[in-house]
Design an enzyme around this catalytic site. Structure first.
Site, PDB file in Angstrom:
ATOM      1  N   LYS A   1      -9.062   2.984  -2.861  1.00 11.78           N
ATOM      2  CA  LYS A   1     -10.165   3.096  -1.416  1.00 11.78           C
ATOM      3  C   LYS A   1     -10.630   3.649  -1.369  1.00 11.78           C
ATOM      4  CE  LYS A   1      -7.157   1.829   2.661  1.00 11.78           C
ATOM      5  NZ  LYS A   1      -5.819   2.146   3.695  1.00 11.78           N
TER       6      LYS A   1
ATOM      7  N   GLU B   1       0.911  -1.438   0.205  1.00 10.53           N
ATOM      8  CA  GLU B   1      -0.072   0.829  -0.502  1.00 10.53           C
ATOM      9  C   GLU B   1       0.858   0.977   0.186  1.00 10.53           C
ATOM     10  OE1 GLU B   1      -3.734   1.952   2.377  1.00 10.53           O
ATOM     11  OE2 GLU B   1      -2.156   0.308   3.643  1.00 10.53           O
TER      12      GLU B   1
ATOM     13  N   CYS C   1      -5.473  -3.244   1.807  1.00 15.38           N
ATOM     14  CA  CYS C   1      -5.410  -2.868   3.658  1.00 15.38           C
ATOM     15  C   CYS C   1      -7.286  -3.233   4.246  1.00 15.38           C
ATOM     16  CB  CYS C   1      -4.837  -1.663   4.362  1.00 15.38           C
ATOM     17  SG  CYS C   1      -4.384  -1.566   5.892  1.00 15.38           S
TER      18      CYS C   1
END
Length: 307
Positions: free
Chosen positions: A130, A44, A164
């Site tokens: 995200k 990430e 994540c």
């Protein structure tokens, strides 16, 4: 038997130095490909950096001038998508004839997004933004919408990505399972022991291979004029890794990797996908569409529309 060699890269990216981070990413992808990897996943925010331990001068109801300047530096370190950095990564993927998923911080207008970038033998293939930055990440990153949740056909299986803590979003996972993801890429900075359990759960629930790439970041990867809350000793570990590769039946094929940078490589038997879905297909024969349905809005949601 159809085999695919996959690699996850565990490394830290130098903060506020995108050229150095790009060079490191290119070198790591080459190193993974040299070990036979056909799919490579980087952590990430590898391009643009993950500012672990920064508060950007924020208190409820106030922001400091120093924090604004730190954000300026972070903003300037982000990358355009597409842009010069994605062009270089795309060229490398074409040269090596591989697929790569690379975590980055995208600059779009005056907003930053945490993204997973997809590359393949055809070049740049797309991005996933995200959907839900976690906790203080919302200070620095915007929210993605449903228009960037791609699956990419590698020719040997469908690639998808969850960044994540998106891996904790059950409806997002269901959406990706319904898209037929075979190889679940999880760029992350979560270095807790519980993360490893999450990756095994996703593999078992989705009956897919999971490739989780975490950063391993030291204080020495940050400039000397910033001061993370963890401390200023150069060898202070800011992000402790934990990268892993898991099979569709939850078997750990590689990792978790701790205590340093490295590359994990595993040979994936893609026949394991059908073997695992024999008794559980989360959006197929084990679903109950007569009881449960999920509506997914994949419409782009720009803040303004002309006309």
């Amino acid at each position: 038997m159809t085999l695919l060699t996959a690699a996850v890269v565990q490394a830290g990216s130098p903060l506020f130095d995108t050229p150095a981070a790009l060079t490191k990413a290119l070198d790591l992808i080459r190193a993974a490909a040299a070990r036979g990897a056909q799919v490579v996943v980087l952590p990430e925010a590898f391009l643009g950096g993950y500012p672990k331990g920064f508060d950007f001068g924020v208190r409820v109801g106030s922001r400091s001038p120093e924090g604004r300047d730190t954000f300026r530096r972070y903003f300037e370190s982000a990358v355009a998508v597409p842009g010069a950095e994605t062009d270089e990564l795309a060229s490398l993927a074409v040269e090596l004839n591989i697929h790569a998923v690379v975590g980055a911080v995208e600059r779009s207008g005056s907003t930053l997004y945490c993204v997973a970038l997809f590359f393949g033998p055809q070049g740049y293939l797309g991005k996933h933004r995200k959907l839900m930055p976690t906790a203080a990440e919302r200070l620095i990153w915007g929210l993605g919408d449903g228009s960037t949740m791609p699956v990419v056909d590698s020719g040997r299986g469908l690639l998808g990505a969850a960044i994540c803590w998106e891996n904790y979003m059950p409806l997002f996972r269901t959406t990706m399972y319904a898209k037929g993801v075979d190889i679940w890429c999880a760029p992350t900075v979560d270095d807790r022991e519980t993360w490893h359990m999450t990756m095994r759960h996703v593999a078992l629930e989705g009956r897919c291979f999971v490739l989780s790439a975490a950063q391993y970041l030291l204080r020495s990867d940050l400039p000397p004029d910033v001061h993370p809350v963890q401390g200023d000793a150069p060898d202070t570990v800011l992000i402790g890794g934990g990268s892993t590769i898991v099979s569709p039946l939850g078997e750990v094929l590689a990792g978790p990797l701790r205590d340093g940078e490295g590359i994990l490589v595993a040979e994936l038997d893609l026949g394991d996908i059908a073997r695992s879905r024999f008794d559980f297909d989360p959006t197929g024969h084990y679903a109950r569409p007569d009881l449960f349905t999920l509506h997914v809005d994949e419409t782009p949601r720009p803040p303004t529309r002309a006309g």
